[in-house]
Structure formats: C-alpha cells, structure tokens
Motif scaffolding. Structure first.
Motif, PDB file in Angstrom:
ATOM      1  N   ASP A   1      27.432  19.074  78.568  1.00  0.00           N
ATOM      2  CA  ASP A   1      27.304  17.985  77.499  1.00  0.00           C
ATOM      3  C   ASP A   1      26.780  18.468  76.199  1.00  0.00           C
ATOM      4  O   ASP A   1      27.350  18.055  75.016  1.00  0.00           O
ATOM      5  CB  ASP A   1      26.123  17.324  78.138  1.00  0.00           C
ATOM      6  N   VAL A   2      25.893  19.687  76.035  1.00  0.00           N
ATOM      7  CA  VAL A   2      25.554  20.247  74.835  1.00  0.00           C
ATOM      8  C   VAL A   2      26.730  20.863  73.962  1.00  0.00           C
ATOM      9  O   VAL A   2      26.764  20.869  72.584  1.00  0.00           O
ATOM     10  CB  VAL A   2      24.325  21.226  75.111  1.00  0.00           C
ATOM     11  N   LEU A   3      27.639  21.537  74.850  1.00  0.00           N
ATOM     12  CA  LEU A   3      28.630  22.489  73.974  1.00  0.00           C
ATOM     13  C   LEU A   3      29.863  21.526  73.761  1.00  0.00           C
ATOM     14  O   LEU A   3      30.951  22.068  72.979  1.00  0.00           O
ATOM     15  CB  LEU A   3      29.286  23.468  74.948  1.00  0.00           C
ATOM     16  N   LYS A   4      29.876  20.238  74.091  1.00  0.00           N
ATOM     17  CA  LYS A   4      31.220  19.560  73.712  1.00  0.00           C
ATOM     18  C   LYS A   4      31.502  19.282  72.233  1.00  0.00           C
ATOM     19  O   LYS A   4      32.906  19.114  71.964  1.00  0.00           O
ATOM     20  CB  LYS A   4      31.059  17.990  74.304  1.00  0.00           C
ATOM     21  N   ASP A   5      30.652  19.567  71.462  1.00  0.00           N
ATOM     22  CA  ASP A   5      31.093  19.753  69.915  1.00  0.00           C
ATOM     23  C   ASP A   5      30.849  21.321  69.296  1.00  0.00           C
ATOM     24  O   ASP A   5      31.388  21.338  68.128  1.00  0.00           O
ATOM     25  CB  ASP A   5      29.851  19.264  69.206  1.00  0.00           C
ATOM     26  N   CYS A   6      31.126  22.080  70.164  1.00  0.00           N
ATOM     27  CA  CYS A   6      31.090  23.431  70.040  1.00  0.00           C
ATOM     28  C   CYS A   6      32.559  24.036  70.326  1.00  0.00           C
ATOM     29  O   CYS A   6      33.326  23.484  71.259  1.00  0.00           O
ATOM     30  CB  CYS A   6      29.957  24.391  70.638  1.00  0.00           C
ATOM     31  N   SER A   7      32.982  25.016  69.779  1.00  0.00           N
ATOM     32  CA  SER A   7      34.114  25.911  70.186  1.00  0.00           C
ATOM     33  C   SER A   7      34.036  27.297  70.154  1.00  0.00           C
ATOM     34  O   SER A   7      32.982  27.931  69.342  1.00  0.00           O
ATOM     35  CB  SER A   7      35.298  25.094  69.553  1.00  0.00           C
ATOM     36  N   GLY A   8      35.014  28.215  70.834  1.00  0.00           N
ATOM     37  CA  GLY A   8      35.077  29.618  70.713  1.00  0.00           C
ATOM     38  C   GLY A   8      33.820  30.420  70.896  1.00  0.00           C
ATOM     39  O   GLY A   8      32.871  29.854  71.423  1.00  0.00           O
ATOM     40  N   ARG A   9      33.662  31.215  69.642  1.00  0.00           N
ATOM     41  CA  ARG A   9      32.319  32.241  69.929  1.00  0.00           C
ATOM     42  C   ARG A   9      31.013  31.431  69.800  1.00  0.00           C
ATOM     43  O   ARG A   9      30.065  31.751  70.256  1.00  0.00           O
ATOM     44  CB  ARG A   9      32.508  33.496  68.673  1.00  0.00           C
ATOM     45  N   GLU A  10      30.992  30.271  68.999  1.00  0.00           N
ATOM     46  CA  GLU A  10      29.793  29.593  68.745  1.00  0.00           C
ATOM     47  C   GLU A  10      29.430  29.024  70.267  1.00  0.00           C
ATOM     48  O   GLU A  10      28.229  29.075  70.592  1.00  0.00           O
ATOM     49  CB  GLU A  10      30.212  28.596  67.701  1.00  0.00           C
ATOM     50  N   ALA A  11      30.393  28.449  70.677  1.00  0.00           N
ATOM     51  CA  ALA A  11      29.965  27.760  72.072  1.00  0.00           C
ATOM     52  C   ALA A  11      29.632  28.706  73.255  1.00  0.00           C
ATOM     53  O   ALA A  11      28.767  28.594  74.028  1.00  0.00           O
ATOM     54  CB  ALA A  11      31.190  27.077  72.695  1.00  0.00           C
TER      55      ALA A  11
ATOM     56  N   LYS B   1      17.893  38.326  76.017  1.00  0.00           N
ATOM     57  CA  LYS B   1      19.215  38.065  75.828  1.00  0.00           C
ATOM     58  C   LYS B   1      19.447  36.567  75.172  1.00  0.00           C
ATOM     59  O   LYS B   1      20.223  36.589  74.398  1.00  0.00           O
ATOM     60  CB  LYS B   1      19.803  38.063  77.252  1.00  0.00           C
ATOM     61  N   ALA B   2      18.529  35.865  75.372  1.00  0.00           N
ATOM     62  CA  ALA B   2      18.588  34.441  74.831  1.00  0.00           C
ATOM     63  C   ALA B   2      18.693  34.493  73.282  1.00  0.00           C
ATOM     64  O   ALA B   2      19.227  33.999  72.437  1.00  0.00           O
ATOM     65  CB  ALA B   2      17.811  33.385  75.247  1.00  0.00           C
ATOM     66  N   LYS B   3      17.530  35.403  72.890  1.00  0.00           N
ATOM     67  CA  LYS B   3      17.291  35.686  71.246  1.00  0.00           C
ATOM     68  C   LYS B   3      18.614  36.252  70.718  1.00  0.00           C
ATOM     69  O   LYS B   3      18.955  36.009  69.651  1.00  0.00           O
ATOM     70  CB  LYS B   3      16.151  36.680  71.222  1.00  0.00           C
ATOM     71  N   TRP B   4      19.110  37.280  71.534  1.00  0.00           N
ATOM     72  CA  TRP B   4      20.183  38.187  70.936  1.00  0.00           C
ATOM     73  C   TRP B   4      21.370  36.918  70.753  1.00  0.00           C
ATOM     74  O   TRP B   4      22.023  37.188  69.495  1.00  0.00           O
ATOM     75  CB  TRP B   4      20.696  39.145  71.916  1.00  0.00           C
ATOM     76  N   TYR B   5      21.624  36.127  71.815  1.00  0.00           N
ATOM     77  CA  TYR B   5      23.018  35.367  71.734  1.00  0.00           C
ATOM     78  C   TYR B   5      22.367  34.188  70.410  1.00  0.00           C
ATOM     79  O   TYR B   5      23.322  33.964  69.587  1.00  0.00           O
ATOM     80  CB  TYR B   5      23.072  34.693  72.951  1.00  0.00           C
ATOM     81  N   LEU B   6      21.259  33.983  70.287  1.00  0.00           N
ATOM     82  CA  LEU B   6      20.846  32.979  69.315  1.00  0.00           C
ATOM     83  C   LEU B   6      21.095  33.658  67.957  1.00  0.00           C
ATOM     84  O   LEU B   6      21.606  32.705  66.973  1.00  0.00           O
ATOM     85  CB  LEU B   6      19.379  32.557  69.315  1.00  0.00           C
ATOM     86  N   GLU B   7      20.712  34.579  67.634  1.00  0.00           N
ATOM     87  CA  GLU B   7      20.945  35.542  66.452  1.00  0.00           C
ATOM     88  C   GLU B   7      22.550  35.413  66.168  1.00  0.00           C
ATOM     89  O   GLU B   7      22.884  35.307  64.871  1.00  0.00           O
ATOM     90  CB  GLU B   7      20.336  37.141  66.433  1.00  0.00           C
ATOM     91  N   LYS B   8      23.344  36.050  67.105  1.00  0.00           N
ATOM     92  CA  LYS B   8      24.655  36.017  66.920  1.00  0.00           C
ATOM     93  C   LYS B   8      25.329  34.620  66.594  1.00  0.00           C
ATOM     94  O   LYS B   8      26.167  34.333  65.619  1.00  0.00           O
ATOM     95  CB  LYS B   8      25.355  36.321  68.197  1.00  0.00           C
ATOM     96  N   ALA B   9      24.713  33.571  67.118  1.00  0.00           N
ATOM     97  CA  ALA B   9      25.101  31.985  67.002  1.00  0.00           C
ATOM     98  C   ALA B   9      24.656  31.748  65.220  1.00  0.00           C
ATOM     99  O   ALA B   9      25.490  31.224  64.740  1.00  0.00           O
ATOM    100  CB  ALA B   9      24.724  31.037  67.832  1.00  0.00           C
ATOM    101  N   ILE B  10      23.558  32.196  64.965  1.00  0.00           N
ATOM    102  CA  ILE B  10      23.277  31.883  63.370  1.00  0.00           C
ATOM    103  C   ILE B  10      24.090  32.834  62.798  1.00  0.00           C
ATOM    104  O   ILE B  10      24.468  32.201  61.549  1.00  0.00           O
ATOM    105  CB  ILE B  10      21.750  32.609  63.330  1.00  0.00           C
ATOM    106  N   GLU B  11      24.362  33.878  63.018  1.00  0.00           N
ATOM    107  CA  GLU B  11      25.493  34.840  62.115  1.00  0.00           C
ATOM    108  C   GLU B  11      26.933  34.093  61.919  1.00  0.00           C
ATOM    109  O   GLU B  11      27.352  33.894  60.922  1.00  0.00           O
ATOM    110  CB  GLU B  11      25.556  36.159  62.669  1.00  0.00           C
TER     111      GLU B  11
END
Length: 83
Positions: A27-37, A61-71
C-alpha cells in the motif's frame, strides 16, 4: 515446532499484530519506484520487525536506508514534493 512453510510464507517477525508487513508495504509503496521504493520499503521493514528480530541493528539499518532515500529525493529535486 514451527512449520518450515510458516518461516518462509509468514515469519512471526513480519506477521504479528493486526496487519502483515507485506500488505502495508504494498500500500505505501504504490507511488514509489526503483531505488526510492527499495529504500523506503527497507525502512518500513526494519522498523516493523526491530522489536521482534534484531533490535538496535534493525533500527540502524532503517536509519541507513532512510538517509539513502533522502539523498535520492534531494538528487532528483524532490525536496518539496508532495504526493
């Protein structure tokens, strides 16, 4: 004893509570794609399971992936984007 199919199809650390993690992710990822998703999905996954699997390691790990999503969003010029 836990059935091996349960470990694959319905692991306890993803299926406790009212909802299964996979349903929330879909449900949450339906508007995301690729690396962001990928990154946002991992943030949710690690936050979902941290109390039931790896504790602090999952939070980090969650923090690391959140930082990547922000980048990713900053690089794409999405700093002020609203869905």
């Amino acid at each position: 004893m836990t059935d091996s199919n349960d470990i694959i199809e319905k692991p306890e650390h993803y299926s406790y509570g009212k909802y299964e993690c996979i349903d929330i992710l879909e449900d949450v990822l339906k508007d995301c794609s690729g690396r962001e998703a990928f990154c946002i999905g991992n943030v949710i996954k690690y936050l979902w399971r941290f109390k039931h699997k790896n504790g602090l390691q999952d939070l980090l790990k969650a923090k690391w992936y959140l930082e990547k999503a922000i980048e990713i969003n900053k690089a794409a010029g999405n700093e002020n984007r609203r869905a």
